[in-house]
Design a protein around this motif. Structure first.
Motif, PDB file in Angstrom:
ATOM      1  N   LYS A 126       0.834  -1.206   0.000  1.00  0.00           N
ATOM      2  CA  LYS A 126       0.000   0.000   0.000  1.00  0.00           C
ATOM      3  C   LYS A 126       0.864   1.251   0.000  1.00  0.00           C
ATOM      4  CE  LYS A 126      -4.098  -1.910   2.242  1.00  0.00           C
ATOM      5  NZ  LYS A 126      -5.028  -1.824   3.370  1.00  0.00           N
ATOM      6  N   GLN A 127       1.899   1.258   0.826  1.00  0.00           N
ATOM      7  CA  GLN A 127       2.784   2.425   0.905  1.00  0.00           C
ATOM      8  C   GLN A 127       3.465   2.672  -0.439  1.00  0.00           C
ATOM      9  OE1 GLN A 127       2.967   4.652   3.185  1.00  0.00           O
ATOM     10  NE2 GLN A 127       4.680   5.811   2.366  1.00  0.00           N
ATOM     11  N   ALA A 128       3.964   1.621  -1.076  1.00  0.00           N
ATOM     12  CA  ALA A 128       4.619   1.773  -2.381  1.00  0.00           C
ATOM     13  C   ALA A 128       3.625   2.290  -3.418  1.00  0.00           C
ATOM     14  CB  ALA A 128       5.225   0.440  -2.823  1.00  0.00           C
ATOM     15  N   PHE A 129       2.421   1.763  -3.392  1.00  0.00           N
ATOM     16  CA  PHE A 129       1.373   2.215  -4.318  1.00  0.00           C
ATOM     17  C   PHE A 129       1.076   3.695  -4.104  1.00  0.00           C
ATOM     18  CE2 PHE A 129      -3.216   3.000  -4.907  1.00  0.00           C
ATOM     19  CZ  PHE A 129      -3.312   2.779  -6.264  1.00  0.00           C
ATOM     20  N   LEU A 130       0.915   4.091  -2.855  1.00  0.00           N
ATOM     21  CA  LEU A 130       0.594   5.486  -2.554  1.00  0.00           C
ATOM     22  C   LEU A 130       1.730   6.430  -2.941  1.00  0.00           C
ATOM     23  CD1 LEU A 130      -1.252   4.927   0.823  1.00  0.00           C
ATOM     24  CD2 LEU A 130      -2.266   5.781  -1.314  1.00  0.00           C
ATOM     25  N   LEU A 131       2.962   6.012  -2.742  1.00  0.00           N
ATOM     26  CA  LEU A 131       4.098   6.841  -3.160  1.00  0.00           C
ATOM     27  C   LEU A 131       4.110   7.011  -4.676  1.00  0.00           C
ATOM     28  CD1 LEU A 131       6.937   5.602  -0.776  1.00  0.00           C
ATOM     29  CD2 LEU A 131       5.863   7.873  -0.819  1.00  0.00           C
ATOM     30  N   GLN A 132       3.828   5.922  -5.398  1.00  0.00           N
ATOM     31  CA  GLN A 132       3.782   5.986  -6.861  1.00  0.00           C
ATOM     32  C   GLN A 132       2.641   6.878  -7.315  1.00  0.00           C
ATOM     33  OE1 GLN A 132       1.210   4.408  -8.932  1.00  0.00           O
ATOM     34  NE2 GLN A 132       2.202   5.221 -10.744  1.00  0.00           N
ATOM     35  N   GLN A 133       1.489   6.763  -6.688  1.00  0.00           N
ATOM     36  CA  GLN A 133       0.335   7.585  -7.053  1.00  0.00           C
ATOM     37  C   GLN A 133       0.589   9.067  -6.767  1.00  0.00           C
ATOM     38  OE1 GLN A 133      -3.064   6.472  -8.325  1.00  0.00           O
ATOM     39  NE2 GLN A 133      -1.395   5.240  -9.107  1.00  0.00           N
ATOM     40  N   HIS A 134       1.217   9.361  -5.631  1.00  0.00           N
ATOM     41  CA  HIS A 134       1.551  10.750  -5.303  1.00  0.00           C
ATOM     42  C   HIS A 134       2.524  11.321  -6.332  1.00  0.00           C
ATOM     43  CE1 HIS A 134       4.107  13.837  -3.323  1.00  0.00           C
ATOM     44  NE2 HIS A 134       2.916  14.338  -3.054  1.00  0.00           N
ATOM     45  N   ALA A 135       3.526  10.543  -6.707  1.00  0.00           N
ATOM     46  CA  ALA A 135       4.498  11.005  -7.712  1.00  0.00           C
ATOM     47  C   ALA A 135       3.806  11.267  -9.047  1.00  0.00           C
ATOM     48  CB  ALA A 135       5.617   9.980  -7.874  1.00  0.00           C
ATOM     49  N   ALA A 136       2.892  10.383  -9.432  1.00  0.00           N
ATOM     50  CA  ALA A 136       2.157  10.582 -10.690  1.00  0.00           C
ATOM     51  C   ALA A 136       1.271  11.828 -10.610  1.00  0.00           C
ATOM     52  CB  ALA A 136       1.314   9.341 -11.001  1.00  0.00           C
ATOM     53  N   GLN A 137       0.617  12.021  -9.482  1.00  0.00           N
ATOM     54  CA  GLN A 137      -0.218  13.207  -9.313  1.00  0.00           C
ATOM     55  C   GLN A 137       0.622  14.475  -9.380  1.00  0.00           C
ATOM     56  OE1 GLN A 137      -1.610  14.557  -5.387  1.00  0.00           O
ATOM     57  NE2 GLN A 137      -3.705  14.245  -6.175  1.00  0.00           N
ATOM     58  N   HIS A 138       1.740  14.467  -8.686  1.00  0.00           N
ATOM     59  CA  HIS A 138       2.624  15.636  -8.683  1.00  0.00           C
ATOM     60  C   HIS A 138       3.104  15.951 -10.105  1.00  0.00           C
ATOM     61  CE1 HIS A 138       5.372  18.579  -7.035  1.00  0.00           C
ATOM     62  NE2 HIS A 138       6.340  18.035  -7.744  1.00  0.00           N
ATOM     63  N   ALA A 139       3.506  14.932 -10.841  1.00  0.00           N
ATOM     64  CA  ALA A 139       3.957  15.131 -12.220  1.00  0.00           C
ATOM     65  C   ALA A 139       2.825  15.675 -13.090  1.00  0.00           C
ATOM     66  CB  ALA A 139       4.492  13.818 -12.796  1.00  0.00           C
ATOM     67  N   HIS A 140       1.624  15.155 -12.901  1.00  0.00           N
ATOM     68  CA  HIS A 140       0.461  15.637 -13.651  1.00  0.00           C
ATOM     69  C   HIS A 140       0.213  17.114 -13.368  1.00  0.00           C
ATOM     70  CE1 HIS A 140      -3.529  15.613 -15.501  1.00  0.00           C
ATOM     71  NE2 HIS A 140      -3.936  16.269 -14.432  1.00  0.00           N
ATOM     72  N   TYR A 141       0.221  17.482 -12.092  1.00  0.00           N
ATOM     73  CA  TYR A 141       0.004  18.884 -11.726  1.00  0.00           C
ATOM     74  C   TYR A 141       1.084  19.779 -12.332  1.00  0.00           C
ATOM     75  CZ  TYR A 141      -3.417  17.470  -8.113  1.00  0.00           C
ATOM     76  OH  TYR A 141      -4.499  16.983  -7.440  1.00  0.00           O
ATOM     77  N   GLN A 142       2.337  19.338 -12.286  1.00  0.00           N
ATOM     78  CA  GLN A 142       3.429  20.133 -12.838  1.00  0.00           C
ATOM     79  C   GLN A 142       3.281  20.318 -14.350  1.00  0.00           C
ATOM     80  OE1 GLN A 142       5.938  21.666 -10.962  1.00  0.00           O
ATOM     81  NE2 GLN A 142       4.548  21.033  -9.349  1.00  0.00           N
ATOM     82  N   GLN A 143       2.790  19.293 -15.021  1.00  0.00           N
ATOM     83  CA  GLN A 143       2.637  19.359 -16.478  1.00  0.00           C
ATOM     84  C   GLN A 143       1.426  20.188 -16.895  1.00  0.00           C
ATOM     85  OE1 GLN A 143       2.211  15.557 -18.410  1.00  0.00           O
ATOM     86  NE2 GLN A 143       1.862  16.479 -20.417  1.00  0.00           N
ATOM     87  N   HIS A 144       0.299  19.993 -16.236  1.00  0.00           N
ATOM     88  CA  HIS A 144      -0.949  20.604 -16.689  1.00  0.00           C
ATOM     89  C   HIS A 144      -1.292  21.927 -16.013  1.00  0.00           C
ATOM     90  CE1 HIS A 144      -1.984  17.263 -19.271  1.00  0.00           C
ATOM     91  NE2 HIS A 144      -1.567  16.463 -18.306  1.00  0.00           N
ATOM     92  N   TYR A 145      -0.620  22.250 -14.943  1.00  0.00           N
ATOM     93  CA  TYR A 145      -0.892  23.501 -14.233  1.00  0.00           C
ATOM     94  C   TYR A 145       0.405  24.278 -13.998  1.00  0.00           C
ATOM     95  CZ  TYR A 145      -5.405  21.293 -13.481  1.00  0.00           C
ATOM     96  OH  TYR A 145      -6.621  20.679 -13.666  1.00  0.00           O
TER      97      TYR A 145
END
Length: 150
Positions: free
Chosen positions: A31-50
């Motif tokens: 779960k922790q590894a999944f959440l870290l990966q999801q947070h990284a993907a979200q952060h990258a998405h925000y950086q790209q689109h906003y």
């Protein structure tokens, strides 16, 4: 927000998903590894689109308790993300942040928009503060809007 705040925002992100992941029978490490990966993907998405968003860490007494990410467009301010730690939720802090935002942008005549998951308990807060659903055909999310008084 600074790069060193990513450790805090990753933990904050995990806290917002804890209830959703609770019934999933994965080991805690998975779960922790999944959440870290999801947070990284979200952060990258925000950086790209906003690009150029105003990413802020919310503090109380010098301690980080949340995040507020805003993106300004010609006619609106998009709340990209607003979240608080579990200990800070339910104390009126989110409402106070939003009211401060409204007070700041109302004289400029801009609307405030936010995508909200259909099962997010904060929907009642948004409705109470005057947000209405602008578009409810966005899959798991609805687009909500607040408009300043005419």
């Amino acid at each position: 927000m600074e790069d060193e705040d990513l450790v805090f925002t990753a933990a904050l992100y995990a806290s917002t998903r804890a209830e959703e992941l609770a019934p999933i029978p994965w080991p805690a490490e998975t779960k922790q590894a999944f959440l870290l990966q999801q947070h990284a993907a979200q952060h990258a998405h925000y950086q790209q689109h906003y690009r150029g968003m105003d990413a802020m860490i919310v503090e109380r007494g010098g301690a980080a308790i949340g995040r507020l990410y805003l993106y300004e467009m010609p006619t609106e301010i998009r709340i990209v993300d607003i979240s608080l730690t579990p200990q800070a939720r339910g104390q009126g802090i989110g409402a106070a942040l939003l009211r401060d935002l409204f007070a700041e942008i109302a004289p400029r005549g801009k609307n405030v928009t936010i995508h909200v998951e259909k099962n997010n308990p904060a929907r009642t807060l948004y409705a109470r503060l005057g947000f209405t659903i602008l578009d409810d055909d966005r899959g798991a999310y609805d687009l909500w809007q607040w408009r300043p008084a005419a």
